[in-house]
Design a protein around this motif. Structure first.
Motif, PDB file in Angstrom:
ATOM      1  N   PRO A 175       0.805  -1.228   0.000  1.00  0.00           N
ATOM      2  CA  PRO A 175       0.000   0.000   0.000  1.00  0.00           C
ATOM      3  C   PRO A 175       0.836   1.275   0.000  1.00  0.00           C
ATOM      4  O   PRO A 175       0.452   2.271  -0.616  1.00  0.00           O
ATOM      5  N   THR A 176       1.978   1.255   0.684  1.00  0.00           N
ATOM      6  CA  THR A 176       2.861   2.420   0.672  1.00  0.00           C
ATOM      7  C   THR A 176       3.462   2.623  -0.714  1.00  0.00           C
ATOM      8  O   THR A 176       3.567   3.758  -1.203  1.00  0.00           O
ATOM      9  N   SER A 177       3.848   1.540  -1.371  1.00  0.00           N
ATOM     10  CA  SER A 177       4.343   1.638  -2.746  1.00  0.00           C
ATOM     11  C   SER A 177       3.279   2.198  -3.671  1.00  0.00           C
ATOM     12  O   SER A 177       3.568   3.024  -4.554  1.00  0.00           O
ATOM     13  N   ALA A 178       2.028   1.761  -3.484  1.00  0.00           N
ATOM     14  CA  ALA A 178       0.941   2.257  -4.324  1.00  0.00           C
ATOM     15  C   ALA A 178       0.795   3.765  -4.184  1.00  0.00           C
ATOM     16  O   ALA A 178       0.664   4.486  -5.184  1.00  0.00           O
ATOM     17  N   ALA A 179       0.812   4.266  -2.954  1.00  0.00           N
ATOM     18  CA  ALA A 179       0.665   5.704  -2.731  1.00  0.00           C
ATOM     19  C   ALA A 179       1.816   6.486  -3.348  1.00  0.00           C
ATOM     20  O   ALA A 179       1.622   7.550  -3.948  1.00  0.00           O
ATOM     21  N   ALA A 180       3.034   5.967  -3.208  1.00  0.00           N
ATOM     22  CA  ALA A 180       4.207   6.665  -3.728  1.00  0.00           C
ATOM     23  C   ALA A 180       4.203   6.704  -5.248  1.00  0.00           C
ATOM     24  O   ALA A 180       4.439   7.759  -5.864  1.00  0.00           O
ATOM     25  N   TYR A 181       3.950   5.563  -5.879  1.00  0.00           N
ATOM     26  CA  TYR A 181       3.959   5.526  -7.345  1.00  0.00           C
ATOM     27  C   TYR A 181       2.801   6.319  -7.937  1.00  0.00           C
ATOM     28  O   TYR A 181       2.944   6.932  -9.010  1.00  0.00           O
ATOM     29  N   LEU A 182       1.670   6.344  -7.263  1.00  0.00           N
ATOM     30  CA  LEU A 182       0.574   7.159  -7.760  1.00  0.00           C
ATOM     31  C   LEU A 182       0.930   8.637  -7.686  1.00  0.00           C
ATOM     32  O   LEU A 182       0.638   9.408  -8.614  1.00  0.00           O
ATOM     33  N   ALA A 183       1.565   9.056  -6.595  1.00  0.00           N
ATOM     34  CA  ALA A 183       1.987  10.449  -6.473  1.00  0.00           C
ATOM     35  C   ALA A 183       2.917  10.841  -7.625  1.00  0.00           C
ATOM     36  O   ALA A 183       2.767  11.910  -8.239  1.00  0.00           O
ATOM     37  N   LEU A 184       3.868   9.971  -7.942  1.00  0.00           N
ATOM     38  CA  LEU A 184       4.790  10.256  -9.034  1.00  0.00           C
ATOM     39  C   LEU A 184       4.056  10.255 -10.375  1.00  0.00           C
ATOM     40  O   LEU A 184       4.285  11.125 -11.230  1.00  0.00           O
ATOM     41  N   GLY A 185       3.164   9.292 -10.576  1.00  0.00           N
ATOM     42  CA  GLY A 185       2.415   9.243 -11.825  1.00  0.00           C
ATOM     43  C   GLY A 185       1.562  10.474 -12.038  1.00  0.00           C
ATOM     44  O   GLY A 185       1.449  10.982 -13.164  1.00  0.00           O
ATOM     45  N   LEU A 186       0.965  10.988 -10.985  1.00  0.00           N
ATOM     46  CA  LEU A 186       0.141  12.186 -11.098  1.00  0.00           C
ATOM     47  C   LEU A 186       0.965  13.394 -11.500  1.00  0.00           C
ATOM     48  O   LEU A 186       0.525  14.223 -12.311  1.00  0.00           O
ATOM     49  N   VAL A 187       2.170  13.515 -10.941  1.00  0.00           N
ATOM     50  CA  VAL A 187       3.041  14.622 -11.337  1.00  0.00           C
ATOM     51  C   VAL A 187       3.411  14.501 -12.811  1.00  0.00           C
ATOM     52  O   VAL A 187       3.380  15.489 -13.567  1.00  0.00           O
ATOM     53  N   GLN A 188       3.759  13.313 -13.243  1.00  0.00           N
ATOM     54  CA  GLN A 188       4.139  13.123 -14.633  1.00  0.00           C
ATOM     55  C   GLN A 188       2.966  13.379 -15.573  1.00  0.00           C
ATOM     56  O   GLN A 188       3.143  13.948 -16.653  1.00  0.00           O
ATOM     57  N   ALA A 189       1.774  12.997 -15.167  1.00  0.00           N
ATOM     58  CA  ALA A 189       0.598  13.271 -15.991  1.00  0.00           C
ATOM     59  C   ALA A 189       0.369  14.769 -16.107  1.00  0.00           C
ATOM     60  O   ALA A 189       0.050  15.277 -17.190  1.00  0.00           O
TER      61      ALA A 189
END
Length: 391
Positions: free
Chosen positions: A211-225
């Motif tokens: 779950p921590t990995s999910a939150a971190a990767y989503l945060a990065l994906g949102l910035v890239q989007a």
């Protein structure tokens, strides 16, 4: 096939979702669970409010006073909803004996994550510059929803973090950095958002907690989007969805699937693939008992993708569903409703539906002007859309 781009404005609804949840929580008298408002000391209290007041009052921007009042109302509402949720969790264990101490610990940890996100937003607003002041409403409104912390099935299923002190600290810091990234992104501070997201991913990589990995990767994906790096955003959002599923965190997985619809469809123009991701998002949202915030955002993204495919009627159906969901959940004059109306107006005018387009554009402009003031930059988009309709 058309490759026309339609700007899609989506304002997060976590704060109001928390208020709606709090209104539905029974409040039995329970001295053992009293005084929990003190847990917000140092996060949102009189001292923090004074800091925010000073920052906003010193601003020469003409919309600063309106932004201040909206932010304070939102922060007060979220804080009260948090206290109600924390008290209800305590009473369910200590008074009504409806749940175990273990479940109370899980609910408390969930609410502590929301408290940390609240603290990030308060600190960001207290040090606000012009971009932050322009996005003050979004910063507060996009606080994470509190309702999942009362979802016992989700709390039980989500993989627990390791309990050794070092790993516990790393998980907490990664979560905090993901929240920092989210706040910076909503405030338009893209470099800060990217830096915090990168750090969150680095920390998450050192712990075995999906779950921590999910939150971190989503945060990065949102910035890239947000920075139109769709090639980078897709694998990060996909990894977030996978980590959410692996960690039995359906909420994180659903958020990632929803963003993939935007990244792959609206961003990269792979519309059929995006609609398949939408089906995954649908199923995952259903698993968490539905979520108005996610459901409406998914329908907005579907609306944009379907419009790009030339399926205007289907697009209008999805946009209408998103608008109805937001009106039902947050009120007819909510800013998130205006975002959908702008998209609906642009589609309607391209279909020759001038009366409908005029009504949508006029209503969107009225909502934004009332909520943000006539001098706020967000009115430019609504005015531009009104001009398109009139031309």
């Amino acid at each position: 096939m058309r490759r026309r781009r339609i700007a899609v404005g989506v304002i997060g609804l976590g704060a109001l979702a928390g208020v709606a949840y709090a209104a539905a929580v029974p409040r039995a008298a329970a001295p053992v669970c009293g005084g929990l408002d003190a847990q917000l000391d140092g996060t949102w209290d009189a001292a923090r409010r004074a800091e925010l007041d000073a920052t906003f009052s010193a601003s020469p921007l003409p919309f600063a006073a309106i932004a201040h009042d909206a932010a304070v109302r939102g922060l007060d509402a979220y804080a009260q909803a948090w206290i109600a949720a924390r008290t209800a969790a305590c009473e369910a264990t200590a008074v009504r004996h409806e749940q175990t101490p273990e479940l109370l610990a899980l609910a408390t940890a969930c609410l502590d994550e929301r408290k940390a996100a609240l603290g990030v937003v308060v600190r960001t607003l207290a040090a606000a510059d012009r971009p932050v002041l322009e996005h003050a409403t979004e910063l507060v409104r996009d606080l994470p929803a509190l309702a999942p912390c009362a979802n016992t099935a989700w709390l039980r299923e989500r993989v627990r973090p390791p309990t050794d002190p070092a790993t516990t600290a790393a998980v907490a810091e990664s979560r905090r950095l993901a929240a920092e990234s989210s706040a910076a992104l909503r405030a338009g501070k893209l470099d800060l958002a990217r830096g915090a997201a990168d750090q969150a991913v680095d920390l998450a990589g050192g712990v075995d907690h999906a779950p921590t990995s999910a939150a971190a990767y989503l945060a990065l994906g949102l910035v890239q989007a947000r920075t139109a790096d769709h090639g980078g955003a897709q694998p990060r959002c996909a990894r977030a969805a996978q980590a959410g599923q692996r960690g039995h965190d359906d909420l994180a997985a659903a958020e990632a699937w929803v963003e993939l619809v935007n990244v792959v469809g609206y961003g990269a123009g792979r519309h059929d693939e995006a609609l398949r991701f939408a089906d995954f998002a649908d199923a995952t949202i259903a698993r968490i008992g539905d979520d108005d915030r996610l459901r409406a955002t998914l329908d907005v993204y579907r609306c944009a993708v379907l419009d790009q495919l030339g399926r205007a009627a289907d697009a209008q159906t999805r946009c209408a569903a998103a608008r109805a969901t937001r009106e039902r959940a947050y009120g007819a004059d909510d800013l998130s409703v205006a975002s959908v109306l702008i998209l609906e107006a642009r589609i309607a005018v391209e279909q020759g539906q001038r009366d409908e387009a005029t009504a949508d554009a006029t209503r969107a402009l009225t909502i934004r002007e009332h909520a943000l003031g006539a001098a706020h930059p967000a009115l430019v988009e609504a005015l531009f859309t009104a001009g398109q309709v009139a031309s």
